[in-house]
Structure formats: structure tokens, C-alpha cells
Design an enzyme around this catalytic site. Structure first.
Site, PDB file in Angstrom:
ATOM      1  N   HIS A 160       0.995  -4.092   9.184  1.00  0.00           N
ATOM      2  CA  HIS A 160       2.547  -3.729   8.853  1.00  0.00           C
ATOM      3  C   HIS A 160       3.181  -3.179  10.251  1.00  0.00           C
ATOM      4  O   HIS A 160       2.782  -2.564  11.051  1.00  0.00           O
ATOM      5  CB  HIS A 160       2.853  -2.965   7.668  1.00  0.00           C
ATOM      6  CG  HIS A 160       2.511  -3.508   6.356  1.00  0.00           C
ATOM      7  ND1 HIS A 160       3.177  -4.328   5.813  1.00  0.00           N
ATOM      8  CD2 HIS A 160       1.294  -3.239   5.428  1.00  0.00           C
ATOM      9  CE1 HIS A 160       2.759  -4.922   4.674  1.00  0.00           C
ATOM     10  NE2 HIS A 160       1.673  -3.862   4.552  1.00  0.00           N
ATOM     11  N   HIS A 196       0.979  -1.377   0.180  1.00  0.00           N
ATOM     12  CA  HIS A 196       0.011  -0.043  -0.072  1.00  0.00           C
ATOM     13  C   HIS A 196       0.801   1.286   0.042  1.00  0.00           C
ATOM     14  O   HIS A 196       0.489   2.305  -0.594  1.00  0.00           O
ATOM     15  CB  HIS A 196      -0.827   0.202   1.183  1.00  0.00           C
ATOM     16  CG  HIS A 196      -2.271  -0.920   0.998  1.00  0.00           C
ATOM     17  ND1 HIS A 196      -1.998  -2.327   1.083  1.00  0.00           N
ATOM     18  CD2 HIS A 196      -3.370  -0.743   0.855  1.00  0.00           C
ATOM     19  CE1 HIS A 196      -3.395  -2.936   0.961  1.00  0.00           C
ATOM     20  NE2 HIS A 196      -4.132  -1.732   0.802  1.00  0.00           N
TER      21      HIS A 196
END
Length: 409
Positions: free
Chosen positions: A197, A146
């Protein structure tokens, strides 16, 4: 002519050399042994920071960061890019599509080559608001796709807008850069807040994103010139797409990353082949653009009502055709095949499924097995997925614009 053939041949030979060396020298495992433990250490050491950020948990922040993650996800771009083609911004759409495919391939290659885990949950609270996020959680962590994709695509979009309006001055550039930085920062923070993450993944996404964006800004005009007016475009890109499937590294354990790459690899081939054939008819710089008298909002809405169902039908038909053709061709050539999902009659046995738990069923692993053993089989789902998305992308830039022309849309 000779120089074109030379660089095309050098590119394909270079990828083939990588495939050969990685298969016989096991380069992927060597690179993983040098990097994985270092990344894992930073993932673990970053856990306290993630927990600290997640102490600010709130339903508004959950919705905000989940929404932002969807807006910069691959499925969103896949749905948005056809509209960009149909709005008359052909060059921007081509570049965004190819850049997205490049980012997706490079980012997922690094993910599966390093095979570093995401933050452990628990103690991390992981929020997966959509099915796409659930699949993303099954991938490895470094780098954050992303973050990488947002940096590259928003950065390129900013460059494109500024290059089209060169009279804006320094203030316009500062504002554009500020918006890009704000968006990338929010996405990075959101991925940590959602527990998807660790900080090292975000930093990795930023680093790889800057490298890819800098490279793309140097070559994008050459790539576009080749796509619209080059020689041997379709043949070269078809061979390139095929080799990239085999060049993809085998991860430590199976993940959906290769499936995502296969789909967008097919999209890139469909776009390139379609644009190369129909550039002068539908994709040149003088085509009508939205918000002009030649292409009003109502006409664009009509394009959407016609185009979206058409490409979905083409995707369904391409998948059905591939499910019929690929097994027939494979059997004719004497190639053993299996299917992990699309064709029930070819599903792997229980023993094969247990074997899948310790190795990824992908062409990079296939190459070595094809040369070293006689009892291996190819997963035909890879070809089916590639074929259906190539057909979908081709319809976006060739079939659907032809229908628009026929209907005077």
C-alpha cells in the site's frame, strides 16, 4: 410490529433504489471519474516515501510484518471466530463476525468503486509471503483493508473488554487505547514496508475505519438485539444478503474483492440464521465459558477436535450441493448461466473470457444486463460460493453446538 416492518422495508427499498440508480445512471463510473485521478496522483507521489522506508529492509522485518499481516487477515479471522463461539463468548463472536462482514463489504466497495492502483512494483519491492497476500495484491489499493479491519476489530474488542470491566479506571482505558494504536500503527507501517500500500491507502483505511467503528459502537446493541430476538430475522437477512450482492459496484477491471465479500456475506447470513434459531439453547449469556469449571481447557480442546472437521465437511457438502442445485434451478427458470471455475462444463468461452478482461462478472453488472439484453449470463460461482460459506457458518453456531450437547462437551 409496524415499526419493525417499516424500518426493514425502508432498508431494503433504499438498497434497491441504489441498485436501480447505479445501474441506469452509472453512478459508479461518475464517482470514479471524480476520485480516481486524485488518488492515483497521491499513490505516485507517495512512492519516494515507500522507497525510503524499504531502505531499512531486513529479514526480521520481512517476517515480522508478514506475520502481523496474516494475523489480521480475513482468513485468520475466519478460522479464529468459530473458536470464539465455542469458547462461550457468543455476543463478542457475533459482533466481531458481523463487524468483519460490514468492514469487508464497505472497504471492498470503496476499493472497486475508486479502482485506484497499488504502488507500482518495480520500483517498489513487494513481499507476498502467502497465497492470501498474492490474492490481496490483485485488488485495488484504497483503502487498506488490513488497516481498516484492524482498527475496527481491535477497537471494538477494546471497547467490549472495557465495558465488561468498568471498575478498571482511567489507566485501563489508556493502556487499552495504547495497545490498539500500537497495533494499528504497526499494521499500517507494515503494509507500506511490504509494498502492498501507499501512504494514501493507509490514511484512507484509518479514515474509513474510524467512521465505521464510530457507527458500529452506536448500533451494535440494536443489531444484537435484532439478531437474537427480532422479527422476520432470517427472511430479512436473506433478502438483505441477496440485494447486497447486486448493490456491489463494478470495478474498472476484475479483482478478487467481490469473491471475498461474497464469502463473508454468506458467513454473516449463516451466523445470523443459526443464532436466531438456537440462541436460547447454545448462545445465551449464561453458557459455560472457557477457563471455568464448566468448560475446562481439555473440554475446549475436545470441542476443537470435533468442531473443526465437522465444519469443513459441511463446507464441502454445501459446495457440492450448491453445484448440483443452482444449475438445475437456473435452467428450470430459463436463466442463462456459466461458471468461471467451479463447474467445468459451464466454463465461459474464449470470447467470454476476453470480455471478462474489460468488465467484472458480478451481479451489479448483471442487473443492468438482465434488463437491457437477452444474451447475458450469470456466473453461478457467486451463488455456489455464497451457499457454501453460509452453510459453514450455520454449522458453527447450530450443528456443531448440537453435537457438543450430545457429546457433553
Amino acid at each position: 410490529m409496524e415499526s419493525v416492518a417499516l424500518w426493514q422495508g425502508a432498508t431494503l427499498c433504499g438498497i434497491w433504489l441504489w441498485i436501480f440508480l447505479s445501474s441506469y445512471l452509472n453512478l459508479t463510473r461518475m464517482i470514479r471519474s471524480l476520485t480516481q485521478q486524485w488518488v492515483v496522483h497521491h499513490v505516485v507521489s507517495g512512492t519516494p516515501l515507500i522507497i525510503q522506508i524499504q531502505k531499512y529492509q531486513h529479514r526480521f522485518l520481512d517476517a515480522l510484518f508478514s506475520g502481523l499481516s496474516f494475523v489480521v487477515s480475513v482468513p485468520f479471522y475466519t478460522a479464529f471466530l468459530p473458536l470464539l463461539f465455542w469458547s462461550g463468548h457468543g455476543k463478542l463472536a457475533r459482533q466481531m463476525t458481523l463487524l468483519m462482514a460490514f468492514c469487508d463489504y464497505m472497504g471492498n466497495c470503496v476499493k472497486d468503486m475508486v479502482s485506484a492502483p497499488r504502488p507500482s512494483s518495480p520500483p517498489i519491492r513487494r513481499i507476498t509471503a502467502t497465497k492470501d497476500e498474492e490474492e490481496n495484491a490483485m485488488e485495488y489499493g484504497l483503502p487498506s483493508s488490513h488497516t481498516l479491519n484492524t482498527l475496527c476489530l481491535s477497537g471494538y474488542l477494546c471497547h467490549y473488554i472495557l465495558s465488561c470491566n468498568e471498575d478498571g479506571g482511567l489507566m485501563r482505558e489508556i493502556v487499552g487505547l495504547g495497545i490498539v494504536c500500537l497495533l494499528v500503527g504497526l499494521i499500517g507501517l507494515g503494509r507500506v514496508y511490504l509494498g502492498m500500500h501507499s501512504p494514501i491507502d493507509i490514511l484512507g483505511g484509518l479514515a474509513f475505519g474510524l467512521i465505521i467503528l464510530a457507527f458500529w459502537l452506536r448500533v451494535h446493541n440494536y443489531v444484537d438485539d435484532f439478531v437474537i430476538a427480532g422479527q422476520n430475522v432470517t427472511y430479512f437477512w436473506t433478502t438483505l444478503s441477496f440485494l447486497l450482492l447486486f448493490a456491489y459496484p463494478t470495478p474498472e477491471y476484475p479483482t478478487p474483492s467481490f469473491e471475498f465479500h461474497t464469502a463473508f456475506n454468506g458467513v454473516a447470513l449463516g451466523i445470523v440464521s443459526g443464532v436466531q434459531q438456537t440462541y436460547r439453547q447454545f448462545h445465551h449469556e449464561a453458557v459455560p465459558r472457557i477457563f471455568t469449571p464448566q468448560l475446562t481447557v481439555s473440554a475446549f480442546m475436545g470441542r476443537m477436535l470435533v468442531g473443526i472437521p465437522t465444519i469443513l465437511v459441511v463446507k464441502f457438502c454445501s459446495k457440492a450441493l450448491a453445484k448440483w442445485i443452482l444449475p438445475v434451478v437456473s435452467n428450470t427458470l430459463g436463466m442463462p448461466i456459466r461458471s468461471t471455475g467451479y463447474i467445468p462444463a459451464l466454463k465461459a468461452t474464449v470470447a467470454d473470457k476476453k470480455s471478462d478482461d474489460v468488465r467484472q462478472q458480478q451481479p451489479s453488472g448483471y442487473l443492468q444486463k438482465l434488463f437491457c439484453s437477452n444474451d447475458s449470463s450469470l456466473d453461478v460461482d457467486t451463488g455456489i460460493r455464497f451457499f457454501q460459506y453460509a452453510g459453514l457458518a450455520w454449522s458453527v453456531v447450530d450443528l456443531v453446538p448440537s453435537i457438543f450437547s450430545y457429546l457433553n462437551l
